[in-house]
Write a protein that holds these residues in place. Structure first.
Motif, mmCIF file in Angstrom:
data_model
loop_
_atom_site.group_PDB
_atom_site.id
_atom_site.type_symbol
_atom_site.label_atom_id
_atom_site.label_comp_id
_atom_site.label_asym_id
_atom_site.label_seq_id
_atom_site.Cartn_x
_atom_site.Cartn_y
_atom_site.Cartn_z
ATOM 1 N N LEU A 26 5.787 5.340 -5.706
ATOM 2 C CA LEU A 26 7.034 4.683 -5.306
ATOM 3 C C LEU A 26 6.826 3.213 -4.963
ATOM 4 N N GLY B 139 8.265 2.640 -9.510
ATOM 5 C CA GLY B 139 8.737 3.970 -9.122
ATOM 6 C C GLY B 139 10.117 3.937 -8.497
ATOM 7 N N GLN B 140 10.377 2.939 -7.645
ATOM 8 C CA GLN B 140 11.701 2.831 -7.035
ATOM 9 C C GLN B 140 12.757 2.510 -8.095
ATOM 10 N N VAL C 48 13.647 5.735 -9.727
ATOM 11 C CA VAL C 48 14.583 6.472 -8.870
ATOM 12 C C VAL C 48 15.998 5.947 -9.081
ATOM 13 N N ALA D 253 11.092 12.430 -5.215
ATOM 14 C CA ALA D 253 10.217 11.260 -5.169
ATOM 15 C C ALA D 253 8.991 11.577 -4.334
ATOM 16 N N ASP E 258 5.216 10.216 -2.776
ATOM 17 C CA ASP E 258 4.313 9.110 -2.470
ATOM 18 C C ASP E 258 3.698 9.382 -1.101
ATOM 19 N N ARG F 174 7.694 4.090 1.891
ATOM 20 C CA ARG F 174 8.171 4.115 0.515
ATOM 21 C C ARG F 174 9.038 5.345 0.250
ATOM 22 N N ARG F 175 8.708 6.448 0.896
ATOM 23 C CA ARG F 175 9.561 7.628 0.748
ATOM 24 C C ARG F 175 10.935 7.357 1.354
ATOM 25 N N ALA G 116 12.900 5.259 -0.995
ATOM 26 C CA ALA G 116 13.372 6.029 -2.145
ATOM 27 C C ALA G 116 14.651 6.785 -1.824
ATOM 28 N N ALA H 159 17.003 8.871 -4.159
ATOM 29 C CA ALA H 159 16.276 10.138 -4.234
ATOM 30 C C ALA H 159 16.998 11.199 -3.415
ATOM 31 N N VAL I 32 12.239 13.895 -0.922
ATOM 32 C CA VAL I 32 10.973 13.169 -0.940
ATOM 33 C C VAL I 32 9.845 14.115 -0.544
ATOM 34 N N ILE J 25 7.554 -2.964 -1.106
ATOM 35 C CA ILE J 25 7.858 -2.510 -2.463
ATOM 36 C C ILE J 25 7.503 -3.605 -3.461
#
Length: 366
Positions: free
Chosen positions: A192, A196-197, A200, A213, A215, A220-221, A224, A229, A232, A360
């Motif tokens: 993520l 990755g983001q 999503v 998602a 990670d 980061r979760r 997301a 997302a 997570v 990010i």
């Protein structure tokens, strides 16, 4: 002009103010860079993962203002705001004509850091300097083939438009162009960071109803979830495949995305996808990596597909306007992707943040 130059793999970058840049040749454009993101592919290059020559200027997630155009360039003019792309498809080769511009013959040459004649636009203290990832964006100006320069509407914030060149083009493109996610699909995103983001977000825009998602970094979760997302996962705290199957109420997701570049995650994705599903390879792998953990029988018996994704199966003149329309409509969120801006002089600190998984996307301001 100023630039951040790598003179040895794995060493800190040197900020110089005496880099020379040539005038654009016919069919080329010189751009004054205003913003450029810091991406794991840049780190990969700096560590020698792509076998690039030295000295080198990396940075490939850039936007700026056209400074000068070469003979024959008509789609942009000096003063125009533009977003750049490291994958400038020629539009003429077999791959472009067959609808696969991400495999363009000429783009592979440009991404090598050289022009078609084997030269670069940069000189520093009598030495040739290479353009990492086909752009050399950590410099105040760069020169690209005109196909790599895409105009953006006046007023577009360039600190956000620069994301089009990599994280958005790669991540959202992986959803729409490579996997072709459909409304109602279930997807798994592994990793993520910026790409990755963006995956999503692309999955949400495409109408996926379950976006899982994964990670190990809690921040980061949380990001997301804000990007769309539905669930997570901390891969360090659970058995991912079992959790994915429980969340989807069946044999797994239709699409699994590896946004890291890890053979282990590819193998996990194969097990986490349903029969007929796809595993999309989005992250940059090490040159020595092999997919030895995947049994062919897992693919044959259940007709699963492993799909390579080159910068989001990109064609920037088609994709950038579409992504900016999504942004203007409020579907694609760019500003929250930029978690920090730093001046060029702090590039080594930005790379330290990247290695530590902080934020990010850090964007360098030039």
């Amino acid at each position: 002009m100023r630039a951040a130059i790598a003179t040895a793999h794995g060493a800190p970058l040197e900020i110089v103010d005496d880099l020379e840049v040539e005038d654009p040749r016919p069919g080329y454009v010189r751009v004054r860079i205003t913003h450029c993101g810091v991406c794991h592919s840049d780190e990969h290059t700096l560590q020698g993962g792509f076998g690039d020559h030295l000295p080198i200027i990396v940075g490939h997630e850039a936007a700026g203002i056209v400074d000068r155009v070469g003979e024959g360039v008509s789609h942009v003019a000096p003063g125009d705001p533009v977003a750049l792309t490291p994958m400038p498809a020629c539009g003429r080769c077999t791959y472009c004509c067959n609808g696969n511009p991400a495999c363009c013959d000429e783009a592979r040459i440009w991404m090598s850091g050289l022009f078609a004649d084997g030269t670069t636009p940069f000189r520093w203290r009598g030495r040739e300097v290479f353009r990492g990832n086909g752009m050399g964006g950590w410099a105040e100006m760069t020169v690209l083939n005109a196909a790599g320069v895409v105009p953006v509407p006046a007023g577009t914030p360039l600190d956000q438009a620069c994301l089009l060149a990599c994280s958005i083009q790669t991540g959202v493109g992986a959803v729409f162009n490579t996997a072709r996610v459909e409304a109602g699909d279930h997807v798994l995103v592994m990793g993520l960071g910026g790409v990755g983001q963006a995956i999503v977000q692309g999955a949400r825009i495409a109408g996926a109803t379950r976006i899982i998602a994964s990670d190990p970094i809690a921040e980061r979760r949380e990001a997301a979830l804000a990007f769309g997302a539905t669930d997570v996962i901390d891969p360090a705290g659970c058995e991912v495949v079992r959790t994915v199957r429980a969340l989807t109420g069946g044999p797994g997701v239709r699409h699994a995305f590896d946004a890291v570049g890890s053979p282990e995650l590819v193998a996990l994705g194969v097990r986490a996808t349903m029969p007929g599903g796809s595993i999309v390879l989005v992250g940059a792998f090490q040159a020595e990596d092999r997919l030895g953990l995947v049994s062919p029988n897992q693919l044959i018996g259940q007709e699963k597909r492993i799909l390579g994704c080159n910068v989001g199966t990109a064609y920037a003149p088609r994709d950038y306007p579409r992504y900016l329309e999504m942004w203007r409509a409020g579907l694609l969120r760019l500003a929250p992707m930029v978690t920090r801006q730093r001046p060029l002089e702090e590039v080594n600190a930005a790379l330290a943040d990247l290695r530590a998984g902080i934020g990010i996307r850090t964007v360098l301001t030039l």
